[in-house]
Design an enzyme around this catalytic site. Structure first.
Site, PDB file in Angstrom:
ATOM      1  CG  ASN A 223      44.131  -6.186  69.255  1.00  0.00           C
ATOM      2  OD1 ASN A 223      44.790  -6.499  68.272  1.00  0.00           O
ATOM      3  ND2 ASN A 223      43.051  -5.400  69.164  1.00  0.00           N
ATOM      4  CG  ASP A 292      34.920  -6.295  71.639  1.00  0.00           C
ATOM      5  OD1 ASP A 292      34.730  -6.098  70.424  1.00  0.00           O
ATOM      6  OD2 ASP A 292      35.180  -7.417  72.122  1.00  0.00           O
ATOM      7  CE  LYS A 302      53.721   9.251  82.078  1.00  0.00           C
ATOM      8  NZ  LYS A 302      54.956   9.444  82.798  1.00  0.00           N
ATOM      9  N   PRO A 318      31.427   1.019  68.462  1.00  0.00           N
ATOM     10  CG  PRO A 318      31.691   2.501  66.686  1.00  0.00           C
ATOM     11  CD  PRO A 318      32.058   2.295  68.113  1.00  0.00           C
ATOM     12  CB  ILE A 320      33.157  -1.819  61.982  1.00  0.00           C
ATOM     13  CG1 ILE A 320      33.735  -0.765  62.935  1.00  0.00           C
ATOM     14  CG2 ILE A 320      33.292  -1.370  60.535  1.00  0.00           C
ATOM     15  CD1 ILE A 320      35.239  -0.605  62.876  1.00  0.00           C
ATOM     16  CG  PHE A 336      38.649 -12.894  59.748  1.00  0.00           C
ATOM     17  CD1 PHE A 336      38.304 -12.450  58.491  1.00  0.00           C
ATOM     18  CD2 PHE A 336      39.711 -13.781  59.871  1.00  0.00           C
ATOM     19  CE1 PHE A 336      38.993 -12.871  57.365  1.00  0.00           C
ATOM     20  CE2 PHE A 336      40.426 -14.207  58.764  1.00  0.00           C
ATOM     21  CZ  PHE A 336      40.064 -13.761  57.507  1.00  0.00           C
ATOM     22  CE  LYS A 350      32.645 -13.488  67.857  1.00  0.00           C
ATOM     23  NZ  LYS A 350      34.068 -13.451  68.126  1.00  0.00           N
ATOM     24  CE  LYS A 354      30.502  -9.566  65.468  1.00  0.00           C
ATOM     25  NZ  LYS A 354      31.474  -8.527  65.685  1.00  0.00           N
TER      26      LYS A 354
HETATM   27  N1  CTP Z   1      34.312  -6.372  64.485  1.00  0.00           N
HETATM   28  C1  CTP Z   1      33.974  -5.111  64.080  1.00  0.00           C
HETATM   29  N2  CTP Z   1      33.754  -4.122  65.000  1.00  0.00           N
HETATM   30  C2  CTP Z   1      33.891  -4.389  66.315  1.00  0.00           C
HETATM   31  C3  CTP Z   1      34.237  -5.677  66.749  1.00  0.00           C
HETATM   32  C4  CTP Z   1      34.455  -6.664  65.799  1.00  0.00           C
HETATM   33  O1  CTP Z   1      33.857  -4.877  62.863  1.00  0.00           O
HETATM   34  N3  CTP Z   1      33.666  -3.406  67.190  1.00  0.00           N
HETATM   35  C5  CTP Z   1      34.468  -7.429  63.473  1.00  0.00           C
HETATM   36  C6  CTP Z   1      35.860  -7.994  63.356  1.00  0.00           C
HETATM   37  O2  CTP Z   1      36.627  -7.288  62.396  1.00  0.00           O
HETATM   38  C7  CTP Z   1      35.583  -9.419  62.927  1.00  0.00           C
HETATM   39  C8  CTP Z   1      34.284  -9.750  63.599  1.00  0.00           C
HETATM   40  O3  CTP Z   1      33.649  -8.496  63.859  1.00  0.00           O
HETATM   41  O4  CTP Z   1      35.347  -9.515  61.534  1.00  0.00           O
HETATM   42  C9  CTP Z   1      34.384 -10.523  64.882  1.00  0.00           C
HETATM   43  O5  CTP Z   1      35.331  -9.960  65.731  1.00  0.00           O
HETATM   44  P1  CTP Z   1      35.693 -10.660  67.108  1.00  0.00           P
HETATM   45  O6  CTP Z   1      36.694  -9.813  67.823  1.00  0.00           O
HETATM   46  O7  CTP Z   1      36.024 -12.115  66.882  1.00  0.00           O
HETATM   47  O8  CTP Z   1      34.299 -10.668  67.842  1.00  0.00           O
HETATM   48  P2  CTP Z   1      33.542  -9.605  68.678  1.00  0.00           P
HETATM   49  O9  CTP Z   1      32.397  -9.144  67.880  1.00  0.00           O
HETATM   50  O10 CTP Z   1      34.470  -8.557  69.169  1.00  0.00           O
HETATM   51  O11 CTP Z   1      33.006 -10.498  69.878  1.00  0.00           O
HETATM   52  P3  CTP Z   1      33.828 -11.154  71.116  1.00  0.00           P
HETATM   53  O12 CTP Z   1      34.931 -10.188  71.429  1.00  0.00           O
HETATM   54  O13 CTP Z   1      32.792 -11.230  72.159  1.00  0.00           O
HETATM   55  O14 CTP Z   1      34.304 -12.493  70.676  1.00  0.00           O
END
Ligand code: CTP
Length: 412
Positions: A223, A292, A302, A318, A320, A336, A350, A354
């Site tokens: 990303n 995700d 490749k 996972p 985290i 965040f 969220k 979490k």
């Molecule tokens: N995060 C994480 N591990 C993941 C996904 C997210 O630790 N696999 C943490 C990010 O570092 C952030 C928070 O979870 O602190 C939210 O991340 P965000 O990308 O906004 O949300 P998601 O949990 O991925 O949900 P969505 O993509 O559905 O908005």
């Protein structure tokens, strides 16, 4: 700015004194005149003859050595700066209190030019409240602190207190002489307010940047996260004395000085690094944009093109932050949330899902890659807006909020 630049390099007693020879050499190479002044203690670590040979100038040590006894006055008059490297805890104490009982300390007191100080000492000596008080006072008096850095120490311990490397110091001194301030100092800065929160002795684990999920040998899913916000949070935490471990995805940034950095690529690697580090953490801040999903079956070669449609199966990574928050004795967790719409509703949900006490929400399109941003904080008390600002200022404001909640939680 004078045409030919000249500094007085003050060397005090500490094992890092050996790095001062290299610093002198690097500065001379840049066309800077270097006049060395040593304390008597410094001569036990490095010989004046070495410095004299390097700089082609007699080294100042004894305040009684010149017949007129005026070295301490004229010594700094033609200098653009006095640079103390290494600065021992004892010498910093002297500077902070205006003591002048040898040539170098007298030179510093009588100076009419800026003072740059590169501390070097054992981590406990650095962390000692007396040293921190002295350092704070020096900074408030206008001295510029260069470092210290963290890492292995000559005494066998590991932590914050070691002197920056000669090359880093040379770069900072040059930048200073060119009118810029040194970047990324870990030391307490003179422009910081005295009402700053204090995180000395507190360990913060931070994730930052994007993750990269390989599809094959050359392609992957990632990303646009630049890591700027996570690195700014790390920098802001270091400024107020925290010990920072930064688990970082691939970014094009220089980590803030003093942070212990663990570089990772994928979400699973980030997860493993966090699992290893989290037991030591008092606070966890998940700033990383973690993918995700990852590809179920990565190809080591490749993947070759064909006319047929290609389907990639993705499996969830996972979470985290959720994992850390669900630990039996979790650190204080800050998440965040990057949303593209319905910021309030998604972020509040969220935070609940979490199970984190504090969540900082931003609009992904506002935040990603930019130098500034704004945040909406969600905690048990409700919503708090941190107005648009440069990411470092925003990180500092966020940390104020984090420290308040963390300290409140500890008192319970
Ligand atoms: N995060 C994480 N591990 C993941 C996904 C997210 O630790 N696999 C943490 C990010 O570092 C952030 C928070 O979870 O602190 C939210 O991340 P965000 O990308 O906004 O949300 P998601 O949990 O991925 O949900 P969505 O993509 O559905 O908005």
């Amino acid at each position: 700015m004078k045409q030919s630049r000249r500094i007085v390099l003050g060397i005090t007693g500490g094992i890092a004194a050996y790095k001062a020879a290299e610093l002198a050499r690097l500065l001379l190479k840049q066309g800077i005149e270097v006049q060395v002044a040593m304390t008597e203690a410094a001569t036990h670590f490095i010989t004046p003859a070495t410095l004299q040979a390097l700089t082609a100038r007699p080294v100042w040590i004894d305040q009684w050595q010149d017949a007129q006894g005026m070295t301490h006055i004229h010594g700094s008059r033609s200098a653009d700066a006095i640079v103390i490297a290494p600065a021992s805890a004892d010498f910093i104490a002297k500077l902070a209190n205006g003591q002048a009982d040898d040539l170098l300390s007298t030179l510093c007191l009588a100076r009419d030019c800026p003072l740059l100080v590169a501390p070097a000492m054992n981590r406990q000596m650095w962390a000692n409240a007396a040293t921190q008080r002295n350092v704070q006072r020096l900074a408030a008096d206008g001295a510029t602190l260069l470092g210290p850095d963290s890492g292995p120490q000559a005494c066998g311990e590991e932590g914050l207190g070691r002197m920056l490397e000669a090359a880093e110091l040379a770069r900072d001194v040059l930048a200073f002489l060119e009118g810029k301030t040194a970047r990324g100092d870990v030391g307490l800065k003179s422009d910081l307010q005295s009402d700053l929160p204090d995180l000395r002795g507190v360990k913060i684990l931070i994730t930052a940047g994007p993750t990269y999920e390989a599809i094959d040998a050359v392609r992957g899913i990632t990303n646009r996260s630049s890591g700027k916000m996570g690195y700014a949070v790390a920098q802001a935490a270091l400024e107020i004395g925290a010990e920072v471990t930064l688990v970082s995805g691939s970014v094009a940034l220089t980590p803030p000085r003093g942070a212990q950095v663990v570089n990772v690529v994928s979400a699973v690697e980030m997860f493993e690094a966090v699992k290893r580090e989290v037991a030591r953490a008092d606070i966890f801040i998940g700033v990383a944009a973690v993918a995700d999903y990852r590809v179920a079956q990565t190809s080591t070669q490749k993947i070759k093109k064909s006319d047929a449609a290609l389907t990639l199966q993705l499996v969830p990574n996972p979470d985290i932050l959720a994992y850390v928050a669900a630990l039996p004795r979790p650190p204080f967790c800050v998440g965040f949330a990057a949303e593209s719409e319905k910021l309030r509703a998604h972020a509040a949900a969220k935070r609940k899902k979490k199970n984190v006490p504090l969540l900082a929400a931003n609009l992904a399109q506002d935040a990603i890659g930019n130098d500034d941003n704004e945040l909406l904080l969600f905690d048990a008390a409700g919503e708090h807006r941190l107005p648009r600002a440069d990411k470092l200022d925003l990180a500092r404001a966020l940390l104020r909020h984090v420290v308040t909640l963390y300290q409140k939680g500890k008192k319970k």
